[in-house]
Write a protein that holds these residues in place. Sequence first.
Motif, short mmCIF file in Angstrom:
data_model
loop_
_atom_site.label_atom_id
_atom_site.label_comp_id
_atom_site.label_asym_id
_atom_site.label_seq_id
_atom_site.Cartn_x
_atom_site.Cartn_y
_atom_site.Cartn_z
N THR A 166 0.85 -1.19 0.00
CA THR A 166 0.00 0.00 0.00
C THR A 166 0.88 1.23 0.00
OG1 THR A 166 -1.59 -1.21 1.36
CG2 THR A 166 -1.89 1.18 1.19
N TYR A 167 0.55 2.20 -0.84
CA TYR A 167 1.30 3.44 -0.86
C TYR A 167 1.28 4.08 0.52
CZ TYR A 167 2.66 8.23 -1.98
OH TYR A 167 3.27 9.46 -1.99
N GLY A 169 2.16 2.80 3.25
CA GLY A 169 1.82 1.84 4.29
C GLY A 169 3.02 1.10 4.85
N PHE A 170 2.80 0.41 5.97
CA PHE A 170 3.84 -0.40 6.59
C PHE A 170 4.29 -1.51 5.65
CE2 PHE A 170 5.08 -4.05 9.24
CZ PHE A 170 6.13 -3.49 9.95
N SER A 171 3.39 -1.98 4.80
CA SER A 171 3.71 -3.07 3.87
C SER A 171 4.86 -2.70 2.95
CB SER A 171 2.47 -3.45 3.06
OG SER A 171 1.92 -2.31 2.42
N ARG A 172 4.99 -1.41 2.62
CA ARG A 172 6.09 -0.98 1.75
C ARG A 172 7.43 -1.15 2.47
NH1 ARG A 172 9.74 -0.69 -0.36
NH2 ARG A 172 10.61 0.66 -1.99
N LEU A 173 7.48 -0.82 3.72
CA LEU A 173 8.69 -1.02 4.51
C LEU A 173 8.98 -2.50 4.70
CD1 LEU A 173 10.98 -0.11 6.44
CD2 LEU A 173 9.25 0.11 8.24
N LYS A 245 -5.27 -2.52 3.01
CA LYS A 245 -4.33 -3.20 2.14
C LYS A 245 -4.59 -2.92 0.67
CE LYS A 245 -1.55 -5.64 4.84
NZ LYS A 245 -0.08 -5.60 4.74
N GLY A 246 -3.55 -2.45 0.01
CA GLY A 246 -3.62 -2.21 -1.41
C GLY A 246 -4.39 -0.98 -1.82
N VAL A 247 -4.88 -0.19 -0.84
CA VAL A 247 -5.73 0.97 -1.18
C VAL A 247 -5.10 2.25 -0.65
CG1 VAL A 247 -8.04 1.94 -1.08
CG2 VAL A 247 -7.74 -0.55 -1.05
N TYR A 248 -5.14 2.47 0.66
CA TYR A 248 -4.58 3.70 1.23
C TYR A 248 -4.39 3.54 2.74
CZ TYR A 248 -9.67 4.27 1.73
OH TYR A 248 -11.00 4.05 1.97
N VAL A 249 -3.79 4.57 3.35
CA VAL A 249 -3.58 4.61 4.79
C VAL A 249 -4.38 5.78 5.34
CG1 VAL A 249 -1.86 4.91 6.61
CG2 VAL A 249 -1.27 3.63 4.55
N VAL A 250 -5.16 5.54 6.40
CA VAL A 250 -6.00 6.59 6.96
C VAL A 250 -5.74 6.72 8.46
CG1 VAL A 250 -7.83 6.30 5.26
CG2 VAL A 250 -7.88 4.92 7.36
N PRO A 251 -5.84 7.93 9.01
CA PRO A 251 -5.62 8.13 10.45
C PRO A 251 -6.80 7.58 11.26
CG PRO A 251 -6.26 10.20 9.40
CD PRO A 251 -6.08 9.20 8.30
N LYS A 252 -6.49 7.00 12.41
CA LYS A 252 -7.53 6.52 13.32
C LYS A 252 -7.96 7.60 14.30
CE LYS A 252 -7.38 2.54 15.38
NZ LYS A 252 -6.90 1.33 16.13
N GLY A 253 -7.10 8.58 14.49
CA GLY A 253 -7.41 9.66 15.42
C GLY A 253 -6.93 9.42 16.83
N LYS A 296 4.30 0.14 12.86
CA LYS A 296 3.26 -0.54 12.07
C LYS A 296 2.04 0.33 11.82
CE LYS A 296 4.26 -5.41 13.01
NZ LYS A 296 3.77 -6.66 13.64
N ASP A 297 1.69 1.22 12.75
CA ASP A 297 0.49 2.05 12.57
C ASP A 297 0.85 3.51 12.35
OD1 ASP A 297 1.38 2.57 15.10
OD2 ASP A 297 -0.54 2.23 16.11
N THR A 298 2.01 3.74 11.72
CA THR A 298 2.40 5.10 11.35
C THR A 298 2.18 5.31 9.85
OG1 THR A 298 4.71 4.48 10.93
CG2 THR A 298 4.13 5.19 13.17
N TYR A 299 2.30 6.56 9.44
CA TYR A 299 2.13 6.89 8.02
C TYR A 299 3.50 6.92 7.34
CZ TYR A 299 0.63 9.29 3.77
OH TYR A 299 0.38 9.61 2.45
#
Length: 421
Positions: A166-167, A169-173, A245-253, A296-299
């Motif tokens: 995901t662009y 995302g943690f998956s890229r790392l 996954k495979g879409v985007y990363v969004v903040p949880k707040g 893991k839950d960072t941008y």
Amino acid sequence: MLQLESAKCSFLFCLGICIFICSVIYFKAKSGDAPRALSRSLSCHPFPNNCQALPPSSSSTRWQRTSCREFSYLEGPLNCSWMQTELHFIMEPLSTEEEDYPLAFVITIHKEFEIFVRLLRAIYAPQNVYCVHVDNRAPDDYKASVRNLVGCFPNIFLSSVSEQVTYAGFSRLKADINCMEDLVRSPVRWRRVINLCGQDFPIMSNLELIRYMQGAEWRDRNMTPGIKQPKYMQHRTQIQHVEIKGVYVVPKGLKKNFPPHNLQIYFGTAYYALTRAFVKYVLNSSVAKDLLEWSKDTYSPDEHYWVTLNHVKEAPGSNIGGEWEGNIRAIKWKDQEGTAHQGCKGRYIRDICIYAIDDLPWIIKKNSMFANKFESTSFPEALDCLEQWHRHKVLQQAMVPIQLSWQLATEVNISSVTVAG
């Protein structure tokens, strides 16, 4: 007599059938030697007149491509020797200096098979080792083509674990780390690892890369440019994010805990050139493992992970006082227009320039290790021109006899081309 004549006719008929069947089997097997997708040939047309990157030719000659094959998916079994020659791979070390300093590469890809092939042949050397991470969501025929290609080289392999990337995302790392875990198990005793994406292309030759990283400034030090995380970037690591996954990363707040081990978080480029000792530190130290878990839950964690660890005093090859030093990538960012560069001649995507041919003089003058980004569909002339410029430089630096198949273009007489046409 009639029986004899009849038997003779039957024999000749059977013989003819056998010859026909054997011929079909032979030609089918012979045609199977070559990848079917490369069987269609394109005409070798000259480079565009505004290809300023090319070495100058005389008034009576011009450069013409020898690489004229259509790049498509590689289907079916390959004759690897034929393919290596047909695609102009350099299959022997070009100098003792390069042979004695093997490099490792992490290449993450998901599209643009043509650019991947051209990138791979530009950076390929038999003494190096290459881990290719193919996005899990890439089409099956794309994956099969990459698998077929890398299967022809003993020092290229696919990552043992594939992520759905995901662009930002943690998956890229994680894709890079998966390859690092494979690379440390490789029998090749590589000295440094460099990461690439499928739309990068080299500016330096393999020899120049080694000399640059072995220079006084970078000998035994990692290259991970970056600075202490600016305030306007702190939301990336202070607020929890969720990766779709495979879409985007969004903040949880929700607010995150402080970084482990009281680490100062840095912000920098996701690109690097790391020592082997540092990679082992990343994979084995508790500091690196805890930072990875926390990230893991960072941008866009790949833009803080490497550079943060490179500012840890105990990390091998760390650069405590380092900032943006290290000429790793030539990138035209939109917000740097008018300062770092005078505009993108191609087009911007996500504020990064997709290079056109008129961007090449800037790229070459900048003399970074690699340039980013290229597309084969939008501005094909840019890659054609840069690729030939790079290969011409590589062959000029070679300390071994040049094989004809290594050349991507030859200097031809204009009058003979005109007559032939």
